[in-house]
Structure formats: C-alpha cells, structure tokens
Design an enzyme around this catalytic site. Structure first.
Site, PDB file in Angstrom:
ATOM      1  N   LYS A 168       0.852  -1.194   0.000  1.00 29.69           N
ATOM      2  CA  LYS A 168       0.000   0.000   0.000  1.00 29.69           C
ATOM      3  C   LYS A 168       0.879   1.232   0.000  1.00 29.69           C
ATOM      4  CE  LYS A 168       0.918   1.136   4.467  1.00 29.69           C
ATOM      5  NZ  LYS A 168       1.665   2.359   4.884  1.00 29.69           N
TER       6      LYS A 168
ATOM      7  N   GLY B  24       9.935  -3.306   6.338  1.00 32.27           N
ATOM      8  CA  GLY B  24      10.183  -2.090   7.112  1.00 32.27           C
ATOM      9  C   GLY B  24      10.324  -0.875   6.244  1.00 32.27           C
ATOM     10  N   ALA B  25       9.504  -0.807   5.182  1.00 34.64           N
ATOM     11  CA  ALA B  25       9.686   0.228   4.165  1.00 34.64           C
ATOM     12  C   ALA B  25       8.497   1.155   4.040  1.00 34.64           C
ATOM     13  CB  ALA B  25       9.973  -0.439   2.818  1.00 34.64           C
ATOM     14  N   GLY B  26       7.538   1.063   4.967  1.00 34.21           N
ATOM     15  CA  GLY B  26       6.354   1.914   4.892  1.00 34.21           C
ATOM     16  C   GLY B  26       5.340   1.458   3.869  1.00 34.21           C
ATOM     17  N   LEU B  27       5.454   0.202   3.416  1.00 35.32           N
ATOM     18  CA  LEU B  27       4.573  -0.315   2.366  1.00 35.32           C
ATOM     19  C   LEU B  27       3.557  -1.329   2.887  1.00 35.32           C
ATOM     20  CD1 LEU B  27       7.295  -0.787  -0.402  1.00 35.32           C
ATOM     21  CD2 LEU B  27       5.661   1.103  -0.172  1.00 35.32           C
ATOM     22  N   GLY B  28       3.636  -1.668   4.163  1.00 34.12           N
ATOM     23  CA  GLY B  28       2.644  -2.554   4.758  1.00 34.12           C
ATOM     24  C   GLY B  28       2.733  -4.003   4.325  1.00 34.12           C
TER      25      GLY B  28
ATOM     26  N   GLY C 138       4.296  -6.722   5.545  1.00 29.52           N
ATOM     27  CA  GLY C 138       4.050  -7.708   6.598  1.00 29.52           C
ATOM     28  C   GLY C 138       2.603  -7.722   7.038  1.00 29.52           C
ATOM     29  N   SER C 139       2.010  -6.543   7.132  1.00 27.35           N
ATOM     30  CA  SER C 139       0.591  -6.448   7.511  1.00 27.35           C
ATOM     31  C   SER C 139      -0.294  -7.102   6.459  1.00 27.35           C
ATOM     32  CB  SER C 139       0.194  -4.976   7.678  1.00 27.35           C
ATOM     33  OG  SER C 139       0.944  -4.360   8.705  1.00 27.35           O
TER      34      SER C 139
ATOM     35  N   ASP D 278      -1.992  -1.779  10.733  1.00 17.92           N
ATOM     36  CA  ASP D 278      -2.271  -1.650   9.310  1.00 17.92           C
ATOM     37  C   ASP D 278      -3.048  -2.829   8.737  1.00 17.92           C
ATOM     38  OD1 ASP D 278      -0.978   0.759   9.218  1.00 17.92           O
ATOM     39  OD2 ASP D 278       0.847   0.012   8.255  1.00 17.92           O
TER      40      ASP D 278
END
EC number: 2.7.1.148
Length: 268
Positions: free
Chosen positions: A8, A93-97, A99-100, A133
């Site tokens: 995302k 850990g890149a702000g892209l979600g 893992g969520s 998220d």
C-alpha cells in the site's frame, strides 16, 4: 491455495494525538498497489513454514502469518495443519505494509481453505489483533484510516491511468524513531476535502513523518525532490519510510537512481 498480498501507499499521513495506551491516533488514506508477495497454504499432516525471496528477520513468534493461524486455531478447534510458503518481494520495514498484508491475506486465505466463511467484519476484528495496518488489507480498497488503524471508511478515489514510480533506498527507519520526531496535531482541513482536489495534493497532502525523517536521512528527501523534478504531480514518503513514491499523469522519461535502490513502476 495461493494468494498475492499486495503493498500500500499513503496519501497524506497525520499523527493527530498520542493515546493513553502509548499508541498514536492517525489519519491517512491508504491505497493498494500491485507490488505483491506470494503466499501459498496447503493442508498437510504436519505444520510447516518456509520462505523464499527477501530474507525475513526476527523470530517466528513475531511472524504475522503464523500469528494469524494461531488466532483462528484458538477460536476454531480442530483445524488441520498447514504447509505454508511465502515468497517475499515487498521490501520490509519500508512503509509499504507488506508484513501487515501478509497477515491479513493469511486470514482471508485460511477462511476459504477451512470453509469458515468469515465476513469482512470478523476478519477485520482478527486483523486488528495482528497489527494497526492489517485491517485495511481485508477490503483492500482505497480507504480513510483513523484511530490506531481500525477505523476504516471507504473513499471515492481512483488512480486509474496514473503512473506510479516507487523507490526504496534500503534505509531502515525505525517506527519509534519516526514517531519521536512528530508533534501530534489535528489538520485544519479534512483529509477528504484535500483528496477531492488533486491540485491541492502537493502542498496540503502531507506526511507528518517527512520533516524529521528527511532531516535524519537527507537521501530520502532527495528522492522525493527528484520525483517532482521528473514531473510527478504528487510525491511523498509512504508510511514512516523509507519508500518514496511519485504519481505521474503519464510514464516519465527514464529516471536514473542510485545502484542498489529497489525500484517498482506500474500503470495503476
């Protein structure tokens, strides 16, 4: 069965208050993009987990896919064992979600595989137990997200025909570090109002994490500047970083990025 958890991006991200429980309330618009992992689950006699692609750090006890399996097995006794394989492509850990998304898509896949037929309301309840998220990825459509991430509202937003360029420089920005640099405040203009007018996006659709993150890691801010210099009508850091995306009316001329940067481009 196989599914493809997607990443995302955030259109605007406001930190509106710090909660008594230590978390923060946010306001953002999350939009799914077609950068995907691949998740396969097969019924088996024994439980098994393996992954390929990008290396996944941390303990298995922190893995959101396995946490999702544990949640369902707690409430639905006698569920069979699974052989689970994840091919990881979304940077971590890149702000892209990423893992969520994996955790949320695992819930949806298991609901189908186990014939549980859970509707989105219950899936979002489970997803909220996995992470802030995660609930977004159940409906997986553009949504306004508030609270800790559990307050979801559909938004009339389409990026069809827009060209996306996404860059991740491989810099790790810790979540605690990112929040430490923000003073919570409520925006003066409602997010829905700004989203309705693309001419306002560049100046008013802001990510509250950017000032402190860019100060600590100028390289990330430079990527955003390069997006605008290349003709983006909007560019921003996604989440707490370090990925930066640009939105273009048409495919831009080839942009030269540093070697080692993760690059993803697509027509939305």
């Amino acid at each position: 069965m196989i599914t493809f958890p997607n990443a995302k991006i955030n259109l605007g991200l406001h930190i509106t208050s710090k909660r008594k429980d230590g978390y923060h309330d946010i306001e953002t618009c999350m939009v799914p993009i077609p950068l995907v992992d691949a998740l396969e689950m097969v019924l088996d006699k024994k439980s098994n987990w393996n992954s390929t692609g990008l290396s996944i750090p941390g303990e298995l006890t922190d893995n959101l896919i396995l946490k999702a399996e544990k949640l369902l097995k707690k409430d639905f006794q006698g569920l069979p064992n699974l052989n689970i394989h994840l091919h990881k492509k979304i940077p971590l850990g890149a702000g892209l979600g990423g893992g969520s998304a994996d955790g949320a898509f695992a819930l949806k896949l298991m609901s189908n595989l186990f014939d549980l037929h859970l509707d989105d309301f219950f899936l979002e309840e489970y997803a909220a137990q996995l992470g802030s998220d995660c609930p977004f990825f159940i409906a997986n459509t553009p949504q306004i997200v508030r609270g800790k991430g559990e307050e979801l509202s559909p938004v009339d937003l389409s990026l069809n025909g827009v060209y996306l360029v996404l860059i991740n420089p491989g810099i790790h920005v810790g979540t605690k570090e990112a929040y430490a640099g923000v003073t919570p405040s409520v925006p003066k203009v409602k997010l829905e109002v700004v989203l309705a007018d693309r001419s306002r996006w560049k100046n008013e659709l802001v990510n509250d994490f950017e000032p402190s993150v860019f100060a600590a890691y100028p390289e990330i801010g430079e990527i955003k500047e390069k997006m605008y210099a290349s003709g983006a009508f909007y560019a921003a850091m996604s989440g707490s970083g370090s990925s930066v995306f640009g939105l273009f009316e048409e495919k831009p001329s080839a942009i030269e990025w540093q070697n080692g940067y993760f690059q993803f481009e697509t027509l939305l």
